[in-house]
Design an enzyme around this catalytic site. Structure first.
Site, short mmCIF file in Angstrom:
data_model
loop_
_atom_site.label_atom_id
_atom_site.label_comp_id
_atom_site.label_asym_id
_atom_site.label_seq_id
_atom_site.Cartn_x
_atom_site.Cartn_y
_atom_site.Cartn_z
N HIS A 81 43.44 40.29 39.66
CA HIS A 81 44.14 40.03 40.94
C HIS A 81 45.35 39.11 40.47
CE1 HIS A 81 41.13 36.83 40.43
NE2 HIS A 81 41.70 36.29 41.42
N ASP B 103 44.66 31.71 38.02
CA ASP B 103 43.89 31.56 36.96
C ASP B 103 43.41 32.62 36.23
OD1 ASP B 103 42.59 32.06 39.45
OD2 ASP B 103 40.70 30.99 38.69
N HIS B 104 44.01 33.70 36.71
CA HIS B 104 43.95 35.11 36.00
C HIS B 104 45.08 35.70 35.59
CE1 HIS B 104 39.68 35.58 37.67
NE2 HIS B 104 40.09 34.52 38.38
N HIS C 40 46.17 35.83 41.17
CA HIS C 40 45.74 34.36 41.26
C HIS C 40 46.17 33.87 40.01
CE1 HIS C 40 43.15 34.28 45.25
NE2 HIS C 40 44.46 34.24 45.40
N HIS D 220 37.96 39.81 47.86
CA HIS D 220 38.39 38.26 47.47
C HIS D 220 39.52 37.99 48.43
CE1 HIS D 220 38.44 34.76 45.35
NE2 HIS D 220 39.78 35.24 44.80
N ASP E 143 37.56 38.40 40.56
CA ASP E 143 36.70 37.25 41.61
C ASP E 143 36.12 38.29 42.73
OD1 ASP E 143 37.45 35.25 39.81
OD2 ASP E 143 38.80 34.13 41.27
N HIS F 185 33.22 32.43 35.25
CA HIS F 185 34.11 31.80 36.17
C HIS F 185 33.45 30.81 37.06
CE1 HIS F 185 37.04 31.91 40.06
NE2 HIS F 185 37.62 32.26 38.95
#
EC number: 3.1.26.11
Length: 301
Positions: free
Chosen positions: A60, A64-65, A62, A140, A210, A268
């Site tokens: 996705h 942090d990914h 976001h 998510h 997530d 995570h």
């Protein structure tokens, strides 16, 4: 099958922890799953060759990914890469990457192929002779997919003694290894199971991060060998998990139990906690086979 954890912590990179990224080695293929900030440094630390990565799967959009992706793509160019690179991720990932390349005038030395995803149903997104990959729709705050990697069965192993006993010509060996029966000159049909041994069981891996607790994924990951499921929080923060659409260690273990997977790997983690053992302890109250991901760890199955 080998899984190398490059990063497995939530939100931001810190001095000793990295956001999500991992490499799955399966059937002599290297798949990069998510690409948080610092991924290329972690690849170097873990001695993973950049040139062997031809497919990147982003769950996705976001940071942090994702925020390590443009740097990794750029470094591949600086190293003179010419091999095609395929990127799988939510719709918008192509625009995001190409805009950065355009504004920095840093076009790649190789071809980039984007496979943008929009479906809310599980779908096959990659397949070759050895491996098949399909999405795992997750819940998510933004559109998110996990990924399920499945080895295709190997060809059957030839029982040389049996083949010689029936005086079968070598020209038929490949047909036999592919599972075919053989008809002898006198019309006798020799079943394949008399001429071969079973291949090793094919292995599978599911990446689920997530996501909030979501039983809809169970039919997709049922009987999977290895499940990586996010466990951002402990049950003491269950309300926060629900609010932010993340999972607790207990919830990850419950999914593993109901899906009848063989092994659960937690990851995570929120960095609010002092250590990881409480995650393992909480999960093991529900599901016995629990491992803790941590940056730099490798698991071979």
């Amino acid at each position: 099958m080998k899984l190398t954890i490059l990063g497995c912590y939530a939100a931001t990179p810190r001095t000793l922890t990295n956001p999500t990224a991992q490499v799955l080695e399966i059937k002599n293929r290297l798949f990069l799953i998510d690409c948080g900030e610092g991924t290329q440094v972690q690849l170097r630390k873990n001695k993973i060759k950049f040139s062997k990565i031809n497919h990147i799967f982003i769950s996705h959009l976001h940071g942090d990914h994702l925020y390590g992706l443009i740097g990794t793509i750029s470094t591949f160019s600086l190293l003179g890469r010419t091999t095609d690179l395929h990127i799988y991720g939510p719709k918008g990932i192509k625009e995001l990457i190409l805009l950065q390349l355009k504004l920095t005038e840093s076009w790649t030395t190789y071809s980039l192929f984007f496979h943008e995803l929009e479906s809310k149903e599980s779908e096959v997104i990659f397949e070759d002779k050895k491996v098949i990959v399909k999405t795992i729709p997750l819940k998510h705050r933004v559109y998110t997919n996990g990924y399920h990697f499945q080895e295709k069965p190997d060809e059957r192993k030839l029982n040389v003694e049996a083949v010689q006993q029936y005086d079968i010509h070598v020209a038929y060996y490949q047909k036999i290894k592919n599972g075919g029966d053989i008809t002898l000159d006198d019309g006798t049909v020799v079943k394949n199971e008399k001429l071969t041994f079973d291949p090793p069981p094919s292995k599978s891996y599911a990446f689920c991060s997530d996501t909030v607790y979501n039983e809809d994924i169970i039919p997709i990951i049922e009987n999977t060998d290895i499940l990586y499921h996010e466990s951002t929080f402990l049950e003491s923060e269950a309300r926060l998990a629900e609010k932010t659409l993340h999972s607790t260690a207990k919830e990850a273990a419950t999914i593993a139990l109901k899906a009848n997977v063989k092994q659960l790997i937690l990851g995570h983690y929120s960095t609010r906690y002092d250590g990881l053992e409480p995650f393992k302890k909480e999960a093991e109250e529900i599901f016995p086979n629990v491992l803790l991901a941590d940056d730099g760890l490798s698991f071979e199955f």
